[in-house]
Design a protein around this motif. Structure first.
Motif, mmCIF file in Angstrom:
data_model
loop_
_atom_site.group_PDB
_atom_site.id
_atom_site.type_symbol
_atom_site.label_atom_id
_atom_site.label_comp_id
_atom_site.label_asym_id
_atom_site.label_seq_id
_atom_site.Cartn_x
_atom_site.Cartn_y
_atom_site.Cartn_z
ATOM 1 N N VAL A 135 0.836 -1.207 0.000
ATOM 2 C CA VAL A 135 0.000 0.000 0.000
ATOM 3 C C VAL A 135 0.867 1.253 0.000
ATOM 4 O O VAL A 135 0.619 2.214 -0.752
ATOM 5 N N ILE A 136 1.908 1.279 0.830
ATOM 6 C CA ILE A 136 2.781 2.450 0.917
ATOM 7 C C ILE A 136 3.493 2.695 -0.417
ATOM 8 O O ILE A 136 3.492 3.813 -0.950
ATOM 9 N N PHE A 137 4.090 1.647 -0.976
ATOM 10 C CA PHE A 137 4.787 1.810 -2.255
ATOM 11 C C PHE A 137 3.812 2.164 -3.379
ATOM 12 O O PHE A 137 4.160 2.896 -4.312
ATOM 13 N N GLY A 138 2.591 1.627 -3.288
ATOM 14 C CA GLY A 138 1.582 1.969 -4.296
ATOM 15 C C GLY A 138 1.226 3.439 -4.279
ATOM 16 O O GLY A 138 1.091 4.076 -5.332
ATOM 17 N N VAL A 139 1.068 4.001 -3.078
ATOM 18 C CA VAL A 139 0.765 5.434 -2.956
ATOM 19 C C VAL A 139 1.898 6.273 -3.535
ATOM 20 O O VAL A 139 1.670 7.248 -4.269
ATOM 21 N N VAL A 140 3.135 5.892 -3.220
ATOM 22 C CA VAL A 140 4.298 6.625 -3.738
ATOM 23 C C VAL A 140 4.350 6.538 -5.263
ATOM 24 O O VAL A 140 4.614 7.536 -5.954
ATOM 25 N N LEU A 141 4.095 5.359 -5.797
ATOM 26 C CA LEU A 141 4.148 5.167 -7.249
ATOM 27 C C LEU A 141 3.057 5.965 -7.957
ATOM 28 O O LEU A 141 3.313 6.603 -8.992
ATOM 29 N N ILE A 142 1.857 5.962 -7.429
ATOM 30 C CA ILE A 142 0.767 6.728 -8.042
ATOM 31 C C ILE A 142 1.081 8.217 -8.035
ATOM 32 O O ILE A 142 0.866 8.930 -9.026
ATOM 33 N N ASN A 143 1.616 8.698 -6.909
ATOM 34 C CA ASN A 143 1.996 10.103 -6.821
ATOM 35 C C ASN A 143 3.056 10.462 -7.865
ATOM 36 O O ASN A 143 2.994 11.506 -8.512
ATOM 37 N N ALA A 144 4.043 9.555 -8.047
ATOM 38 C CA ALA A 144 5.102 9.797 -9.030
ATOM 39 C C ALA A 144 4.555 9.772 -10.451
ATOM 40 O O ALA A 144 4.953 10.582 -11.295
ATOM 41 N N LEU A 145 3.638 8.869 -10.742
ATOM 42 C CA LEU A 145 3.055 8.783 -12.082
ATOM 43 C C LEU A 145 2.263 10.044 -12.422
ATOM 44 O O LEU A 145 2.336 10.548 -13.548
ATOM 45 N N ILE A 146 1.513 10.558 -11.456
ATOM 46 C CA ILE A 146 0.745 11.783 -11.698
ATOM 47 C C ILE A 146 1.678 12.946 -12.028
ATOM 48 O O ILE A 146 1.469 13.694 -12.982
ATOM 49 N N GLY A 147 2.752 13.112 -11.229
ATOM 50 C CA GLY A 147 3.723 14.174 -11.496
ATOM 51 C C GLY A 147 4.422 13.985 -12.823
ATOM 52 O O GLY A 147 4.658 14.954 -13.554
ATOM 53 N N PHE A 148 4.744 12.733 -13.179
ATOM 54 C CA PHE A 148 5.414 12.443 -14.442
ATOM 55 C C PHE A 148 4.532 12.811 -15.633
ATOM 56 O O PHE A 148 4.998 13.420 -16.605
ATOM 57 N N ILE A 149 3.264 12.461 -15.569
ATOM 58 C CA ILE A 149 2.336 12.763 -16.665
ATOM 59 C C ILE A 149 2.129 14.269 -16.809
ATOM 60 O O ILE A 149 2.128 14.814 -17.923
ATOM 61 N N GLN A 150 1.968 14.968 -15.700
ATOM 62 C CA GLN A 150 1.768 16.411 -15.752
ATOM 63 C C GLN A 150 2.987 17.125 -16.331
ATOM 64 O O GLN A 150 2.846 18.038 -17.150
ATOM 65 N N GLU A 151 4.171 16.708 -15.940
ATOM 66 C CA GLU A 151 5.387 17.326 -16.471
ATOM 67 C C GLU A 151 5.542 17.026 -17.956
ATOM 68 O O GLU A 151 6.004 17.867 -18.726
#
Length: 304
Positions: free
Chosen positions: A99-115
């Motif tokens: 769950v913890i790594f999933g939250v971190v990964l989702i957060n990173a994917l959102i930032g990656f897509i926006q950038e």
């Protein structure tokens, strides 16, 4: 003196003078560029192309997808979450660590897509340029790739054309050009051949046609005064490429808050762990898991 030598002298003179083309009569532009309303010869144009380079915008120096993705983890709160996930993983709590790594990964994917979308918007400027141009060579109008335009070329503009380079107009017949991409003006601008004040802003330079703008009505002819990076749209592209990454006051405050929050969470989690183990005598593994849960619960996952 051969053609290449003469063109080298021309480039040096233009760089030194940097005449405000809109403030001088069209005849002055022809004199400065050593051209005429009959256009350039094919040989002269080829020689100038070697000097000035192609009429194109340089692509931005894109960061690799891997670099942009890894940059999303460069945050102190993310470090805390990753550390918490690692601890739970070592304790054998697979679901919690997942769950913890999933939250971190989702957060990173959102930032990656926006950038990525932001970089695509910058690269879209290059698509605004015209691909073809009607140019007078050896006294005859021909259609050429816009990349082959050079200063001194005479270009024909007609309704529906994209302006292929920055032009000083010397003929205009009810010519109107949509310059919204440069000025934000919603209505097409009526163009003419009359010089204006040197201090005139882009929207008031009625005797100029700028690269990437759209001809909506009429016809006109102009002499190319700037190509590629030297055009107005080229300068905008250059500024966007070179502008440093600015940190707004809000982002600075969020970064400071994140550091203080991480420190406070670390202190509270450590105090809880020590109190539970030393004072209460709880098992080491249980208190370690409790400290991790406290740390994860205290971090707003959307903040990084």
């Amino acid at each position: 003196m051969n053609i290449v030598d003469r063109n080298l002298d021309k480039e040096e003179n233009l760089a030194a003078a940097r005449d405000p083309w809109h403030a001088d009569p069209a005849e002055s532009a022809f004199d400065t560029l050593q051209s005429s309303p009959t256009g350039l010869s094919v040989i002269e144009a080829e020689a100038r192309l070697k000097i000035y380079g192609g009429n194109r915008l340089r692509p931005a120096k894109d960061k690799s997808a891997l670099t942009r993705f890894l940059a999303q983890f460069n945050n102190v709160l993310i470090y805390v979450l990753l550390g918490s996930g690692l601890v739970t993983l070592l304790l054998g709590h697979w679901v919690d660590s997942g769950v913890i790594f999933g939250v971190v990964l989702i957060n990173a994917l959102i930032g990656f897509i926006q950038e990525g979308k932001a970089e695509e918007a910058l690269n879209a400027i290059r698509q605004l340029l015209s691909h073809h141009a009607t140019v007078k060579r050896d006294g005859q109008f021909i259609t050429l790739p816009a990349e082959q335009l050079v200063p001194g070329d005479v270009v024909l503009l007609q309704s529906g054309d994209k302006v292929p380079a920055d032009l000083r107009l010397f003929k205009s017949r009810e010519l109107r050009i949509d310059e919204a991409m440069l000025t934000g003006e919603s209505l097409p601008v009526d163009k003419n051949t009359h010089a204006v004040a040197a201090q005139a802003v882009i929207g008031d330079r009625k005797c100029m046609a700028f690269s990437g703008t759209l001809v909506t009505y009429g016809q006109g002819q102009g002499v190319v005064v700037a190509t590629g990076e030297k055009t107005e749209i080229g300068r905008i592209s250059h500024l966007l490429r070179e502008v440093p990454m600015l940190t707004t006051p809000l982002l600075r405050q969020m970064s400071t808050f994140g550091k203080w929050l991480s420190a406070a969470i670390g202190i509270v989690a450590a105090a809880t762990f020590i109190f539970g183990v030393v004072v209460r005598g709880y098992p080491l593994g249980e208190m370690l898991l409790a400290a991790v849960g406290l740390a994860v619960a205290g971090i707003p996952e959307g903040l990084p």
